[in-house]
Design an enzyme around this catalytic site. Structure first.
Site: not given
Ligand code: SF4
Length: 342
Positions: A21-22, A34, A40, A112, A130, A187, A196
């Site tokens: 669906w992209r 959606e 699912t 959503y 979501d 990360c 982050c």
């Molecule tokens: S948003 Fe933050 S917690 Fe999530 S993968 Fe990236 S660095 Fe890690």
């Protein structure tokens, strides 16, 4: 904020998930995808997406189809209420409205899904939050238990100006689905790691949502004959679908008497719903004699059945096979596991 937006969009443009669906612009097809994805998993949803659209390629085709056929096409995807809602929606509107606010009022469309359709199909600047997006944003801001409204406002504020809103929504979803994973977020490969705040301890964010799950005991009565199995239209959570009589265990003797049968215990099946865990005793009896109405014995393969009923029939079938008794009709369609006597 600009740095984060550029980093995420740049990453997304290089690493989009290849989903059927992209790039889709037809609002109906986006809606079907959606709605399927509401409950699912993506990999599991793909074959249902193709199957459903092959059978009901437009809102008009869905409108003109009998509900039973729609439920049958949905069989296996679970959470049938979604198919019921789609069918009802098709009766209510000729075409999908183009605004988030109007979409939100339609059967089965929560914030959503309405936002996903509005942003992807119509380019409306509305954030779609979501489970994946909730996790990503909570970690980015190190929020432990943000309310849905707070998250939505943040998602809305983060949306870059002038970019395609649907692309931004999908970038956040993809980051959650492929990098910012629930258990072990990657990360070191994350394009927004520099922004982050929760990176040091991502497992803390967002806090677990407490869900009350209740246990419920039920009894299923499988009445069988050469012509098929006795099925009735179910009500309540399985409305619109078919199944064998299902009742609280204490009601079984009275129902069995009403059918003129003496059932045997054939094992137990378990089934999880969103807020309930079901433990279902399966009882079987041949339906014959004066009380039997043969025209009510049907081939279960011809009716839309909830997953729970497929499990019940499999259990009954396994028991009957173990006892060397006539197999239930349509046995091949229900993959039978060997019966394990206690
Ligand atoms: S948003 Fe933050 S917690 Fe999530 S993968 Fe990236 S660095 Fe890690």
């Amino acid at each position: 904020m600009k740095g984060l937006q550029e980093a995420l969009l740049g990453w997304y443009r290089e690493n989009p998930r290849l989903l059927p669906w992209r790039g889709e612009k037809d609002p109906y097809r986006i809606l079907v995808a959606e709605v399927l994805l509401q409950q699912t998993r993506t990999a599991q949803a793909i074959p249902y997406y193709h199957r459903f659209l092959a059978r009901f390629p437009s809102l008009k085709a869905l409108r003109e189809a009998p509900l039973e056929e729609v439920l049958k096409a949905w069989q296996g995807a679970g959470y049938y209420r979604r198919a019921l809602h789609l069918h009802r929606l098709a009766q209510e509107v000729e075409a999908l409205p183009q605004g988030y606010a109007e979409l939100l009022g339609l059967p089965g469309l929560g914030p959503y899904t309405a936002a996903a359709v509005a942003s992807l199909a119509f380019g409306e600047r509305v954030a779609a939050v979501d489970g994946n997006v909730r996790r990503v944003l909570s970690r980015l801001l190190a929020w432990e238990n943000p309310s849905p409204q707070r998250l939505w406002r943040l998602a809305q504020d983060l949306m870059p100006p002038g970019e395609a809103p649907g692309e931004w929504n999908q970038a956040l979803m993809d980051l959650g689905a492929t990098v910012c994973l629930p258990r072990r977020p990657l990360c070191s490969r994350c394009p927004v790691a520099a922004f982050c705040q929760g990176r040091a301890d991502p497992g803390r964010y967002p806090g677990a949502r407490k869900r009350k799950v209740r246990e419920e005991a039920l009894a299923a009565l499988v009445l069988w004959g050469r012509e098929g199995v006795y099925l009735e239209k179910l009500e309540g959570r399985f409305a619109g679908l078919y199944g064998v009589p299902l009742m609280p265990p204490e009601d079984l003797p009275a129902r069995a008497r009403a059918f003129g049968v003496e059932p045997r215990f054939a094992g137990e099946v378990r089934h999880a719903l969103t807020h309930r865990r079901l433990r279902v005793e399966v009882h079987v009896a041949p339906w014959e004699g004066a009380a039997c109405r043969r025209e009510q014995l049907v081939d279960p393969g011809e009716k839309p059945l909830p997953k729970l009923m497929e499990k019940v029939l499999r259990q009954a079938q396994a028991f009957l096979a173990h006892e060397g008794i006539l197999p239930l009709p349509h046995a091949k369609a229900h993959r039978i596991k060997p019966f394990q006597p206690d």
